[in-house]
Write an enzyme that holds these catalytic residues in place. Sequence first.
Site, short mmCIF file in Angstrom:
data_model
loop_
_atom_site.label_atom_id
_atom_site.label_comp_id
_atom_site.label_asym_id
_atom_site.label_seq_id
_atom_site.Cartn_x
_atom_site.Cartn_y
_atom_site.Cartn_z
N ASP A 95 0.82 -1.40 -0.01
CA ASP A 95 0.14 -0.18 0.04
C ASP A 95 0.83 1.11 -0.04
O ASP A 95 2.14 1.11 -0.23
CB ASP A 95 -0.82 -0.12 1.31
CG ASP A 95 -1.83 -0.98 1.28
OD1 ASP A 95 -2.28 -1.42 -0.20
OD2 ASP A 95 -2.24 -1.59 2.42
N LYS A 146 -7.09 -13.87 3.59
CA LYS A 146 -6.45 -13.32 2.52
C LYS A 146 -6.90 -14.20 1.13
O LYS A 146 -6.51 -15.42 1.25
CB LYS A 146 -5.07 -13.59 2.81
CG LYS A 146 -4.50 -12.50 3.94
CD LYS A 146 -3.47 -11.81 3.25
CE LYS A 146 -3.25 -10.36 4.45
NZ LYS A 146 -2.77 -9.33 3.59
N CYS A 465 11.92 -44.55 22.78
CA CYS A 465 10.18 -44.36 22.89
C CYS A 465 9.61 -44.91 24.28
O CYS A 465 8.96 -44.14 24.72
CB CYS A 465 9.81 -45.33 21.82
SG CYS A 465 10.31 -45.11 20.18
N1 LIG Z 1 25.53 -44.99 25.06
C1 LIG Z 1 24.67 -45.01 26.29
N2 LIG Z 1 25.13 -44.80 27.58
C2 LIG Z 1 24.16 -44.84 28.49
N3 LIG Z 1 22.71 -44.60 28.37
C3 LIG Z 1 22.19 -44.55 26.83
C4 LIG Z 1 23.24 -44.85 26.00
N4 LIG Z 1 22.55 -44.80 24.87
C5 LIG Z 1 21.34 -44.44 25.15
N5 LIG Z 1 21.14 -44.49 26.50
C6 LIG Z 1 19.86 -44.46 27.10
O1 LIG Z 1 18.77 -45.12 26.33
C7 LIG Z 1 17.59 -44.50 26.16
C8 LIG Z 1 17.37 -44.18 24.77
O2 LIG Z 1 17.93 -43.20 24.28
P1 LIG Z 1 18.46 -42.86 22.77
O3 LIG Z 1 19.32 -41.34 22.74
O4 LIG Z 1 19.18 -44.27 22.17
O5 LIG Z 1 16.95 -42.95 22.22
P2 LIG Z 1 16.41 -43.03 20.91
O6 LIG Z 1 17.48 -42.81 19.67
O7 LIG Z 1 15.27 -41.86 20.42
O8 LIG Z 1 15.89 -44.48 20.73
P3 LIG Z 1 14.57 -45.14 20.01
O9 LIG Z 1 14.57 -44.34 18.87
O10 LIG Z 1 15.35 -46.46 19.62
O11 LIG Z 1 13.71 -45.33 20.80
C9 LIG Z 1 17.98 -43.26 27.17
O12 LIG Z 1 17.16 -43.37 28.46
C10 LIG Z 1 19.33 -43.11 27.17
O13 LIG Z 1 19.70 -42.40 28.47
C1 LIG Z 2 12.87 -48.68 14.16
C2 LIG Z 2 11.94 -47.57 14.23
N1 LIG Z 2 11.44 -47.25 13.09
C3 LIG Z 2 10.45 -46.01 13.18
S1 LIG Z 2 10.08 -45.73 14.65
C4 LIG Z 2 11.26 -46.97 15.28
C5 LIG Z 2 11.51 -47.01 16.54
C6 LIG Z 2 12.54 -46.48 17.35
O1 LIG Z 2 12.55 -45.12 17.33
MG LIG Z 3 13.60 -41.78 19.81
#
Ligand SMILES: Nc1ncnc2c1ncn2[C@@H]1O[C@H](COP(=O)(O)OP(=O)(O)OP(=O)(O)O)[C@@H](O)[C@H]1O
Ligand SMILES: Cc1ncsc1CCO
Ligand SMILES: [Mg+2]
Length: 540
Positions: A95, A146, A465
Amino acid sequence: MVFAKNDVDYSLYLVTDSTMLPPGTTLCSQVEAGLKNGVTLVQIREKDTETRDFVEEALEVQKICKKYKVPLIINDRIDVAMAIDADGVHVGQSDMPIPMVRRLLGPSKILGWSVGKPSEVETLAKWGPDMVDYIGVGTLFPTLTKKNPKKSPMGPQGAIAVLDALEEFKAIWCRTVGIGGLHPDNIQRVICQCVSSNGKRSLDGISLVSDIMAAPDACAATKRLRGLLDGSKYQFVDCKLNETFPTTASIQSVISQVSSNRPLVQHITNKVHQNFGANVTLALGSSPIMSEIESEVSELARIPNASLLLNTGSVAPIETLKAAINAYNEVNRPITFDPVGYSATETRLCLNNTLLTYGQFTCIKGNCSEILSLAKLNKDKMKGVDANSGNMDINLLVRATQIVAFQYRTIAVCTGEFDCVANGIFDGKYKLSSGTAGITAEDLPCMIIEDGPIPIMGDITASGCSLGSTIACFIGGLNSTGNLFDAVVGAVLLYKSAGKLASTRCQGSGSFHVQLIDALYQLFHENKPESWSASLKKFN
Ligand SMILES: Nc1ncnc2c1ncn2[C@@H]1O[C@H](COP(=O)(O)OP(=O)(O)OP(=O)(O)O)[C@@H](O)[C@H]1O
Ligand SMILES: Cc1ncsc1CCO
Ligand SMILES: [Mg+2]
């Protein structure tokens, strides 16, 4: 009437559109219904009205505004505003240029500008306090108002960039209203999430059209909106940091509450996790329900101590996810959000971001890749749903966790060899205009949970998870006065300690899975957090 510019209340700004009036109403009847029930500012925006009709309408609306002592702003038509001596004008980027508008209007009128980018803020800051009085920050969300939207919606993150620019360029005088696609289901979240990074500034109000103009009962509609702005959750109070930190005693109290309240934990989670998560929930004295049925979410959310785990690993239809978020947000029941593989693909990024801008989450939990990406501290895309644990810098992870906690006003959890938990919920209380009272991401309390390396935790699927399930049980099981930070930290500490215990008892990743459920069951029912192996430290 001359309004002192500093006294203008921008909190509920009604913009008109007479093309959407329901039968039996008029432009004036809808505006008056709004004004009677808490509208604080009115703008006439009639894109398709002939000049003579526009002037007549504007004069009528002006009479009503005067009756309620509320300023009247005219959209775009500076000539009409001057002819009827309206209180101000609102113009868009294409505008008439602002300095010309100001010259025509004179210094005392309110001048508003639609702004979507930091560079536009830089311009208004250069003009100084005598030009633009307020900006409409948008378009926030998709809107039908819009007709030819030139820009794609910016979401709260775009609004934060504009608020940051107002701070950076020191445009302290300039007020702000959020605009575009604002409705009762997103207003509270927008108010609480749209805060500048330095914590000093939030929106001064919201501006909307259809929820009042198109409402068959505009009085009730406005009352509802006013209620959301003044509501008990987002009260007009100053932000305060939690002064207390979780201890083994406060965690013990959380577990007692969970034991006696037996929360119902609704899981909307990936297929890999469903059985594991249900068993973890049972081990923690809680009731799992794996449900993706849209029509039952609001019933479930209303069950005492209901808690929702929303995990985007493999995904239910987006409408189901939105309905669930809405249902739990509406009755103030907690949601734990696990954005699995947040930035692994464009599809996941887009889906998770849509959900993050759609609802308010009590806890956001992710592995270090997910949290770094959410905090925009990760330049690389993720490779899959697993974390790249590697050798992570603790300062960087804490920073990322605090940023996520601050940006989403949530308790953020970052997992890996050590876990970080940062508290950004500020008691769930916010005030229009005042941001977080200058508290920034770095000020947020952060706890570190550690028990040495437990590599086998990364060797079973869905261990992260199931930490989500554990958190959802703990925050769902709290009494109404229970402390959310204690609950989340307690869940993370229990999970890590159980992981350690299980790792000493298992023979490989298969039996680790079983041992982990046993260890969670044992430690939960014994409820002696002082004897758990994982350590709990404040980060400073
Ligand atoms: N090397 C490690 N030493 C100690 N604790 C770990 C380790 N790796 C993961 N954890 C623990 O394991 C759990 C999952 O963590 P991570 O970071 O692997 O999650 P993520 O990748 O989201 O798992 P997923 O997607 O498989 O569910 C958490 O409680 C974390 O504290
Ligand atoms: C293996 C996998 N693929 C999608 S979700 C899931 C679980 C871990 O995050
Ligand atoms: Mg995860």
